[in-house]
Design a protein around this motif. Structure first.
Motif, PDB file in Angstrom:
ATOM      1  N   ILE A   1     -13.248  13.276  10.721  1.00 58.50           N
ATOM      2  CA  ILE A   1     -14.351  12.456  11.223  1.00 58.50           C
ATOM      3  C   ILE A   1     -14.196  12.493  12.770  1.00 58.50           C
ATOM      4  O   ILE A   1     -15.259  12.863  13.482  1.00 58.50           O
ATOM      5  CB  ILE A   1     -14.437  11.069  10.753  1.00 58.50           C
ATOM      6  CG1 ILE A   1     -14.646  11.082   9.250  1.00 58.50           C
ATOM      7  CG2 ILE A   1     -15.505  10.188  11.409  1.00 58.50           C
ATOM      8  CD1 ILE A   1     -14.514   9.667   8.263  1.00 58.50           C
ATOM      9  N   THR A   2     -13.031  12.321  13.184  1.00 57.69           N
ATOM     10  CA  THR A   2     -12.598  12.479  14.816  1.00 57.69           C
ATOM     11  C   THR A   2     -12.466  13.561  15.243  1.00 57.69           C
ATOM     12  O   THR A   2     -12.790  13.847  16.346  1.00 57.69           O
ATOM     13  CB  THR A   2     -11.813  11.350  15.268  1.00 57.69           C
ATOM     14  OG1 THR A   2     -10.416  11.385  14.451  1.00 57.69           O
ATOM     15  CG2 THR A   2     -12.147   9.862  14.958  1.00 57.69           C
TER      16      THR A   2
ATOM     17  N   ILE B   1      -9.490   6.191   1.068  1.00 54.56           N
ATOM     18  CA  ILE B   1      -9.471   7.418   1.539  1.00 54.56           C
ATOM     19  C   ILE B   1      -9.474   7.306   3.326  1.00 54.56           C
ATOM     20  O   ILE B   1     -10.525   6.709   3.680  1.00 54.56           O
ATOM     21  CB  ILE B   1     -10.515   8.382   1.101  1.00 54.56           C
ATOM     22  CG1 ILE B   1     -10.462   8.611  -0.434  1.00 54.56           C
ATOM     23  CG2 ILE B   1     -10.490   9.872   1.769  1.00 54.56           C
ATOM     24  CD1 ILE B   1     -11.421   9.278  -0.866  1.00 54.56           C
ATOM     25  N   SER B   2      -8.365   7.870   3.869  1.00 51.90           N
ATOM     26  CA  SER B   2      -8.543   8.070   5.286  1.00 51.90           C
ATOM     27  C   SER B   2      -8.670   9.418   5.677  1.00 51.90           C
ATOM     28  O   SER B   2      -7.939  10.351   5.226  1.00 51.90           O
ATOM     29  CB  SER B   2      -7.302   7.390   6.083  1.00 51.90           C
ATOM     30  OG  SER B   2      -6.198   7.830   5.556  1.00 51.90           O
TER      31      SER B   2
ATOM     32  N   ILE C   1       0.858  -1.334   0.242  1.00 53.00           N
ATOM     33  CA  ILE C   1       0.084   0.004  -0.048  1.00 53.00           C
ATOM     34  C   ILE C   1       0.703   1.174  -0.012  1.00 53.00           C
ATOM     35  O   ILE C   1       1.946   1.320   0.853  1.00 53.00           O
ATOM     36  CB  ILE C   1      -1.027   0.024   1.313  1.00 53.00           C
ATOM     37  CG1 ILE C   1      -1.805  -1.270   1.521  1.00 53.00           C
ATOM     38  CG2 ILE C   1      -1.715   1.239   1.087  1.00 53.00           C
ATOM     39  CD1 ILE C   1      -2.163  -1.367   2.585  1.00 53.00           C
ATOM     40  N   ILE C   2       0.361   1.959  -0.885  1.00 46.50           N
ATOM     41  CA  ILE C   2       1.035   3.424  -0.892  1.00 46.50           C
ATOM     42  C   ILE C   2       0.192   4.701  -0.295  1.00 46.50           C
ATOM     43  O   ILE C   2      -0.618   4.621  -0.998  1.00 46.50           O
ATOM     44  CB  ILE C   2       1.943   3.901  -2.204  1.00 46.50           C
ATOM     45  CG1 ILE C   2       3.036   2.909  -2.616  1.00 46.50           C
ATOM     46  CG2 ILE C   2       2.259   5.263  -2.210  1.00 46.50           C
ATOM     47  CD1 ILE C   2       3.549   2.962  -3.779  1.00 46.50           C
ATOM     48  N   MET C   3       0.494   5.418   0.882  1.00 45.45           N
ATOM     49  CA  MET C   3      -0.271   6.392   1.074  1.00 45.45           C
ATOM     50  C   MET C   3       0.143   7.651   0.677  1.00 45.45           C
ATOM     51  O   MET C   3       1.416   8.083   0.884  1.00 45.45           O
ATOM     52  CB  MET C   3      -0.539   6.291   2.632  1.00 45.45           C
ATOM     53  CG  MET C   3      -1.306   7.481   3.232  1.00 45.45           C
ATOM     54  SD  MET C   3      -1.185   7.820   4.825  1.00 45.45           S
ATOM     55  CE  MET C   3      -2.139   6.429   5.748  1.00 45.45           C
ATOM     56  N   LEU C   4      -0.677   8.335  -0.155  1.00 51.64           N
ATOM     57  CA  LEU C   4      -0.442   9.660  -0.651  1.00 51.64           C
ATOM     58  C   LEU C   4      -0.838  10.661   0.399  1.00 51.64           C
ATOM     59  O   LEU C   4      -2.008  10.821   0.738  1.00 51.64           O
ATOM     60  CB  LEU C   4      -1.059   9.913  -1.780  1.00 51.64           C
ATOM     61  CG  LEU C   4      -1.069   8.938  -2.985  1.00 51.64           C
ATOM     62  CD1 LEU C   4      -1.854   9.349  -4.299  1.00 51.64           C
ATOM     63  CD2 LEU C   4       0.470   8.686  -3.522  1.00 51.64           C
TER      64      LEU C   4
ATOM     65  N   VAL D   1      -2.035  -0.939  -3.728  1.00 49.20           N
ATOM     66  CA  VAL D   1      -3.079  -0.193  -3.161  1.00 49.20           C
ATOM     67  C   VAL D   1      -2.909   1.408  -2.869  1.00 49.20           C
ATOM     68  O   VAL D   1      -1.443   1.426  -2.329  1.00 49.20           O
ATOM     69  CB  VAL D   1      -3.951  -0.810  -2.168  1.00 49.20           C
ATOM     70  CG1 VAL D   1      -4.941  -0.064  -1.486  1.00 49.20           C
ATOM     71  CG2 VAL D   1      -4.274  -2.427  -2.520  1.00 49.20           C
ATOM     72  N   VAL D   2      -3.789   2.300  -3.441  1.00 48.48           N
ATOM     73  CA  VAL D   2      -3.305   3.684  -3.161  1.00 48.48           C
ATOM     74  C   VAL D   2      -4.298   4.175  -2.298  1.00 48.48           C
ATOM     75  O   VAL D   2      -5.625   4.111  -2.439  1.00 48.48           O
ATOM     76  CB  VAL D   2      -3.407   4.466  -4.673  1.00 48.48           C
ATOM     77  CG1 VAL D   2      -3.144   5.799  -4.405  1.00 48.48           C
ATOM     78  CG2 VAL D   2      -2.696   3.896  -5.686  1.00 48.48           C
ATOM     79  N   GLU D   3      -3.855   4.800  -1.222  1.00 46.82           N
ATOM     80  CA  GLU D   3      -4.491   5.145  -0.092  1.00 46.82           C
ATOM     81  C   GLU D   3      -4.280   6.944  -0.153  1.00 46.82           C
ATOM     82  O   GLU D   3      -3.109   7.156  -0.239  1.00 46.82           O
ATOM     83  CB  GLU D   3      -4.181   4.825   1.184  1.00 46.82           C
ATOM     84  CG  GLU D   3      -4.889   5.435   2.268  1.00 46.82           C
ATOM     85  CD  GLU D   3      -4.594   4.639   3.704  1.00 46.82           C
ATOM     86  OE1 GLU D   3      -5.200   5.058   4.590  1.00 46.82           O
ATOM     87  OE2 GLU D   3      -3.886   3.963   3.802  1.00 46.82           O
ATOM     88  N   ALA D   4      -5.126   7.517   0.045  1.00 48.41           N
ATOM     89  CA  ALA D   4      -5.089   9.188   0.267  1.00 48.41           C
ATOM     90  C   ALA D   4      -5.360   9.497   1.615  1.00 48.41           C
ATOM     91  O   ALA D   4      -6.689   9.105   2.376  1.00 48.41           O
ATOM     92  CB  ALA D   4      -5.947   9.985  -0.724  1.00 48.41           C
TER      93      ALA D   4
END
Length: 124
Positions: free
Chosen positions: A108-109, A103-104, A57-60, A80-83
């Motif tokens: 939200i918190t 997307i993370s 996974i690569i988080m941008l 997998v691409v996560e932003a």
């Protein structure tokens, strides 16, 4: 399965070339085969050496939505691409439309309002 994450501030200690790839490959070799490896990047320049290490996974992190398509094209289905980073109600649609897999958002918190909830009991 377990997960391992390398943050962008960890990567800052290394150059964006063979040194970075070698360090990540070394970590990968020590992880169990069921452990997924995620690496957070904060520039497109970090993507090729991270990909060369075979991460899952690569988080941008904090990418401008306009820069995400170029990152996705470079990754080309190899991870997998996560932003993440600065994603809130006003930016989430643009990030989603850019084509990431995940997307993370801390918004939200971060924006939750606490309620005063009493659990008083009366025993008759």
């Amino acid at each position: 399965s377990d997960a391992f994450m390398a943050k962008d501030n960890h990567l800052a200690l290394l150059d964006n070339g063979e040194q970075l790839t070698a360090a990540l490959k070394s970590v990968r070799a020590r992880l169990g085969h069921t452990t997924s490896m995620e690496v957070e990047v904060d520039s497109i320049a970090q993507i090729p050496p991270v990909l060369a290490a075979g991460v899952d996974i690569i988080m941008l992190d904090n990418f401008d939505p306009a820069d995400i398509p170029a990152a996705i094209e470079l990754i080309n289905g190899q991870a997998v691409v996560e932003a993440s980073g600065n994603i809130n109600a006003s930016t989430v649609v643009a990030v989603a439309e850019a084509g990431v897999d995940v997307i993370s958002s801390g918004a939200i918190t971060h924006s939750v309002k606490a309620i005063d909830l009493g659990l008083d009991m009366v025993i008759a």
